[in-house]
Design a protein around this motif. Structure first.
Motif, PDB file in Angstrom:
ATOM      1  N   VAL A 111       8.117  10.128  -6.033  1.00 48.79           N
ATOM      2  CA  VAL A 111       9.493  10.143  -6.545  1.00 48.79           C
ATOM      3  C   VAL A 111       9.524  10.481  -8.026  1.00 48.79           C
ATOM      4  CG1 VAL A 111      11.502   8.681  -6.991  1.00 48.79           C
ATOM      5  CG2 VAL A 111      10.366   8.554  -4.798  1.00 48.79           C
ATOM      6  N   ASN A 112       8.588   9.890  -8.798  1.00 49.13           N
ATOM      7  CA  ASN A 112       8.548  10.170 -10.240  1.00 49.13           C
ATOM      8  C   ASN A 112       8.288  11.645 -10.517  1.00 49.13           C
ATOM      9  OD1 ASN A 112       9.043   7.521 -10.904  1.00 49.13           O
ATOM     10  ND2 ASN A 112       6.858   6.954 -11.001  1.00 49.13           N
ATOM     11  N   PHE A 113       7.366  12.233  -9.736  1.00 51.67           N
ATOM     12  CA  PHE A 113       7.064  13.655  -9.951  1.00 51.67           C
ATOM     13  C   PHE A 113       8.271  14.536  -9.617  1.00 51.67           C
ATOM     14  CE2 PHE A 113       5.523  17.796  -8.500  1.00 51.67           C
ATOM     15  CZ  PHE A 113       4.811  18.219  -9.617  1.00 51.67           C
ATOM     16  N   LEU A 114       8.970  14.206  -8.533  1.00 52.46           N
ATOM     17  CA  LEU A 114      10.157  15.003  -8.161  1.00 52.46           C
ATOM     18  C   LEU A 114      11.245  14.898  -9.221  1.00 52.46           C
ATOM     19  CD1 LEU A 114      10.345  14.182  -4.343  1.00 52.46           C
ATOM     20  CD2 LEU A 114       9.604  16.329  -5.400  1.00 52.46           C
ATOM     21  N   HIS A 115      11.433  13.683  -9.780  1.00 51.55           N
ATOM     22  CA  HIS A 115      12.416  13.525 -10.853  1.00 51.55           C
ATOM     23  C   HIS A 115      12.027  14.331 -12.071  1.00 51.55           C
ATOM     24  CE1 HIS A 115      15.346  10.687  -9.326  1.00 51.55           C
ATOM     25  NE2 HIS A 115      14.354   9.910  -8.836  1.00 51.55           N
ATOM     26  N   LEU A 116      10.714  14.286 -12.398  1.00 56.64           N
ATOM     27  CA  LEU A 116      10.257  15.041 -13.555  1.00 56.64           C
ATOM     28  C   LEU A 116      10.468  16.536 -13.352  1.00 56.64           C
ATOM     29  CD1 LEU A 116       8.774  15.009 -16.300  1.00 56.64           C
ATOM     30  CD2 LEU A 116       6.633  15.146 -15.026  1.00 56.64           C
ATOM     31  N   GLN A 166       1.492  20.287  -8.129  1.00 58.91           N
ATOM     32  CA  GLN A 166       2.093  20.459  -6.812  1.00 58.91           C
ATOM     33  C   GLN A 166       1.044  20.307  -5.713  1.00 58.91           C
ATOM     34  OE1 GLN A 166       5.417  21.093  -6.381  1.00 58.91           O
ATOM     35  NE2 GLN A 166       5.122  20.849  -4.185  1.00 58.91           N
ATOM     36  N   LYS A 167      -0.133  20.859  -5.983  1.00 57.68           N
ATOM     37  CA  LYS A 167      -1.212  20.775  -5.006  1.00 57.68           C
ATOM     38  C   LYS A 167      -1.647  19.327  -4.806  1.00 57.68           C
ATOM     39  CE  LYS A 167      -5.864  22.509  -4.064  1.00 57.68           C
ATOM     40  NZ  LYS A 167      -6.992  23.330  -4.572  1.00 57.68           N
ATOM     41  N   ARG A 168      -1.829  18.618  -5.946  1.00 53.63           N
ATOM     42  CA  ARG A 168      -2.243  17.211  -5.853  1.00 53.63           C
ATOM     43  C   ARG A 168      -1.188  16.370  -5.154  1.00 53.63           C
ATOM     44  NH1 ARG A 168      -4.839  15.909 -11.828  1.00 53.63           N
ATOM     45  NH2 ARG A 168      -6.740  17.176 -11.573  1.00 53.63           N
ATOM     46  N   LEU A 169       0.054  16.681  -5.471  1.00 53.44           N
ATOM     47  CA  LEU A 169       1.140  15.922  -4.866  1.00 53.44           C
ATOM     48  C   LEU A 169       1.171  16.128  -3.357  1.00 53.44           C
ATOM     49  CD1 LEU A 169       3.513  14.067  -5.433  1.00 53.44           C
ATOM     50  CD2 LEU A 169       4.928  16.087  -5.752  1.00 53.44           C
ATOM     51  N   THR A 170       0.920  17.382  -2.946  1.00 58.00           N
ATOM     52  CA  THR A 170       0.899  17.683  -1.513  1.00 58.00           C
ATOM     53  C   THR A 170      -0.232  16.924  -0.833  1.00 58.00           C
ATOM     54  OG1 THR A 170       1.804  19.881  -1.936  1.00 58.00           O
ATOM     55  CG2 THR A 170       0.743  19.536   0.194  1.00 58.00           C
ATOM     56  N   GLU A 171      -1.451  16.958  -1.480  1.00 57.45           N
ATOM     57  CA  GLU A 171      -2.588  16.243  -0.903  1.00 57.45           C
ATOM     58  C   GLU A 171      -2.302  14.734  -0.822  1.00 57.45           C
ATOM     59  OE1 GLU A 171      -5.904  17.188  -3.329  1.00 57.45           O
ATOM     60  OE2 GLU A 171      -6.208  19.202  -2.474  1.00 57.45           O
ATOM     61  N   ASP A 209       0.807  -1.231   0.000  1.00 62.35           N
ATOM     62  CA  ASP A 209       0.000   0.000   0.000  1.00 62.35           C
ATOM     63  C   ASP A 209       0.840   1.281   0.000  1.00 62.35           C
ATOM     64  OD1 ASP A 209      -2.173  -1.590   0.005  1.00 62.35           O
ATOM     65  OD2 ASP A 209      -2.629  -1.364   2.132  1.00 62.35           O
ATOM     66  N   LEU A 210       2.064   1.236   0.439  1.00 66.19           N
ATOM     67  CA  LEU A 210       2.880   2.459   0.492  1.00 66.19           C
ATOM     68  C   LEU A 210       3.823   2.594  -0.684  1.00 66.19           C
ATOM     69  CD1 LEU A 210       3.794   2.491   4.292  1.00 66.19           C
ATOM     70  CD2 LEU A 210       1.786   3.438   3.142  1.00 66.19           C
ATOM     71  N   ARG A 211       4.066   1.461  -1.391  1.00 64.92           N
ATOM     72  CA  ARG A 211       5.025   1.489  -2.492  1.00 64.92           C
ATOM     73  C   ARG A 211       4.555   2.394  -3.621  1.00 64.92           C
ATOM     74  NH1 ARG A 211       8.867  -2.347  -4.386  1.00 64.92           N
ATOM     75  NH2 ARG A 211       9.263  -2.130  -6.614  1.00 64.92           N
ATOM     76  N   SER A 212       3.280   2.248  -4.008  1.00 57.80           N
ATOM     77  CA  SER A 212       2.783   2.984  -5.175  1.00 57.80           C
ATOM     78  C   SER A 212       2.754   4.503  -4.937  1.00 57.80           C
ATOM     79  CB  SER A 212       1.403   2.463  -5.551  1.00 57.80           C
ATOM     80  OG  SER A 212       0.922   3.115  -6.705  1.00 57.80           O
TER      81      SER A 212
END
Length: 675
Positions: A479-484, A501-506, A470-473
């Protein structure tokens, strides 16, 4: 009429030879096997079997094979065989009326058996000597003495065959003494024993039963009960025909002849049948003498009443026929050394001579007859017989008293032993009971600890599986977003970057919340080892799924909860199950255009059904195997997946099922009992 029973036993090892054949056919088949008998012991048994069967067909043939057998076993130095063939020789000489040779061979056989302690063959030999004393010497007290010795040895062995023969012979002696009550007692005892016999090589059951029936018929005949006599003689005839026993048939026809009384044509017909059969098997047999003597008596009776045979016109010929048959009977009796029959037919001959006018010879013959009859059937003889039986009864009674005393003493000892044994068993039982109770308590504690340890291990496995699955995905998405963002910041406009950024934070906040919930839940499970049920709103469960997968852009999520349903279950277990089912659907829709995931809640038959459907490519039976198979392996990269769903659902008594969705994709259902 007397009954003659002589038995022999070859109590070695039995052999099932030609069990389905009887009479002459059996003898011929046994003789044909002699040249092929390589083993000396087997050859000795064949000689004995041939001799035994020949006694009922041809006495001289029996004597021949008894001699051959005696020579064979003597060369082998086989002691039991030597004893048995000596007794076989004695039997042959008995049937032929040779008293001295009969007694000689019987004593030789008895000496061998005594040295060997062979009780079985000793009983047989005693019985045979008794027959010789009865029929050849007319010494009834001696005959009874030997019969009772045979009966005593047979009773020690509990052998029904030997007991029946001895009893039948005792009954025949009482019949000659006209003691019908005792004769019936012993003869019925013999019949009862013979009817209980099981088929064996040493005897033929039909033959033995037929002999008993013939004896009983003779008793009833002398008691003037012709109906009972006829019934027994007729049954005896049937039995002897089945057995192929020529000697037995000769006796049966001779008995039926006596029964006919004044029906002279039938009487003579039966008697001549008997005569013909005796001429085949043994013309000098003592019963052959009795039969021809009875034919002479029939001719005398016919002369007295003037009944002429068919085709005859002279009464004088009847007297000549009577004299001829009576003299033949007396001659055979003399050859046999039989005093009783000789005397009986001498008396009838005296009557014939009187009718012929030969008064001088009639007087001498009648006086000889009376002298012998008075000695044979005197009160002194009867007293001797009664005394011998009385001695046996007293001996049996004394023996029974000793047995009863020993049994009483043994019973007392047994009672003391049983009492002590019961006390000992009670003590041992109490100790075992106490030990068993202690062991049960210990086992219960160990079982409880083992169950706790097993559940702890399962919870630990679930805990790490949940973390992996449950935590891997979500972490991978972050991580993928930060690399991008780091490697290609120009690919996203400022407005789109702000939305992402907002979605990632949520998503990160929700992930943190989920991690805290799972850690708290795992800690709770580690301490309590079982789900904690409470009432949960379905809408809260759907809201959790909506927020958890809010970052999944290419899939449209829909939720249907009419009636604001609630369920009673462990919320953490159920949320984890729903989360994993949704995650599996998301992975399945990765390459699907217009992908959709639809959650639905509905009440059916007292149950709440939560179902999730997708329009993906579906799943194979092999892929779904983990949902039902406890032994399926767990993959690290994919987490527990269906394994986790299966185990968690089982823990909260939730039924999980999967089937293809209408059209495309899969439909998973969770059935929870409504409370």
């Amino acid at each position: 009429m007397r009954c003659i029973t002589i038995v022999l036993a070859f109590f070695l090892l039995h052999q099932p030879v030609n069990g389905q054949k009887e009479g002459r056919a059996l003898i011929d088949s046994l003789v044909s096997e002699l040249p092929n008998a390589k083993d000396d012991t087997l050859k000795g048994r064949l000689y004995k079997r041939i001799a035994d069967e020949s006694f009922f067909i041809d006495t001289r043939q029996a004597l021949t094979y008894a001699r051959l057998g005696l020579a064979h076993v003597s060369a082998m130095r086989w002691q039991r065989g030597i004893g048995v063939f000596n007794v076989a020789m004695a039997r042959a000489f008995s049937d032929m009326g040779n008293v001295d040779s009969c007694m000689y061979y019987n004593k030789r056989g008895l000496e061998v058996f005594r040295k060997m302690g062979d009780t079985y063959n000793m009983a047989n030999t005693f019985n045979n000597i008794g027959v010789m004393q009865q029929n050849l010497a007319s010494n009834y007290p001696e005959a009874i003495r030997y019969y009772l010795l045979a009966l005593k040895e047979a009773e020690k062995l509990g052998d029904k065959y030997l007991m029946s023969n001895a009893s039948d012979n005792v009954g025949s002696v009482y019949l000659t003494q006209k003691n019908y009550k005792k004769a019936l007692f012993y003869s019925l005892k013999a019949l009862n024993l013979r009817e209980q016999l099981e088929k064996g090589d040493n005897y033929n059951i039909e033959r033995e039963v037929g002999n008993s029936l013939n004896t009983l018929g003779s008793i009833y005949l002398q008691m003037k009960d012709t109906t009972a006599a006829r019934g027994h003689f007729s049954k005896a005839l049937v039995m002897q025909e089945r057995a192929g026993n020529t000697e037995g048939l000769a006796k049966a026809y001779g008995s039926l002849a006596l029964l006919e009384n004044r029906n002279y044509p039938k009487r003579l017909s039966y008697a001549r049948k008997s005569e013909h059969l005796w001429n085949e098997v043994n013309p000098v047999h003592i019963e052959a003498a009795n039969n021809v003597g009875n034919i002479g008596a029939a001719y005398l009776e016919m002369y007295k009443i003037g009944s002429l045979p068919e085709g005859s016109t002279s009464k004088a010929l009847l007297l000549k026929e009577a004299e001829q048959y009576l003299r033949k009977a007396i001659r055979i009796s003399e050859q046999n050394g039989d005093i009783g029959y000789k005397s009986h037919f001498t008396g009838i001959l005296a009557e014939v001579q009187e009718q012929m006018g030969d008064f001088r010879n009639a007087f001498y013959n009648f006086r000889a007859y009376k002298t012998v009859e008075d000695s044979l059937f005197s009160q002194e003889e009867k007293n001797k017989i009664a005394g011998l039986e009385g001695e046996r009864e007293i001996a049996l009674r004394d023996k029974q008293i000793r047995i009863n005393a020993l049994e009483l003493e043994a019973r007392k000892r047994q009672q003391w032993l049983l009492t002590g044994g019961l006390l000992l068993l009670a003590g041992i039982g109490a100790l075992l009971y106490r030990q068993n109770r202690m062991r049960k308590r210990t086992n219960v504690q160990l079982l409880h600890l083992n169950n706790e340890l097993d559940e702890a291990n399962q919870v630990k496995a679930r805990f790490f599986a949940i973390l992996s699955h449950d935590l891997r995905s979500p972490v991978a998405n972050l991580v993928n977003f930060l690399h991008l963002q780091k490697e290609a910041p120009d690919l996203m406009r400022a407005e789109a970057a702000e939305i992402h950024q907002k979605r990632l934070t949520e998503s990160a906040e929700l992930l943190l919340e989920g991690m805290e919930s799972m850690l708290l839940w795992s800690k709770t499970q580690m301490q309590q080892f079982k789900p904690q049920a409470r009432r949960v709103a379905v809408e809260d469960l759907f809201e959790y799924i909506r927020k958890f997968f809010s970052g999944t852009e290419h899939i449209r999520f829909t939720f249907d909860n009419p009636g604001s349903l609630t369920v009673v279950t462990d919320e953490d277990y159920l949320r984890t199950i729903m989360q994993n089912l949704t995650h599996n659907a998301v992975k399945a829709l990765k390459r699907t255009q217009n992908a959709e995931i639809h959650w639905k809640a509905e009440a059916k038959g007292g149950r709440i059904v939560l179902s999730v459907a997708d329009n993906g490519p579906g799943a194979s039976d092999e892929q779904l195997n983990a949902l039902y198979d406890d032994h399926a392996t767990i993959g690290i990269k994919s987490g527990l997946g269906l394994h986790l769903i299966r185990d968690l659902a089982r823990a909260i008594s939730c039924e999980v099922s999967a089937r293809p969705n209408a059209g495309t994709g899969m439909l998973f259902s969770l059935v929870i009992k409504e409370v």
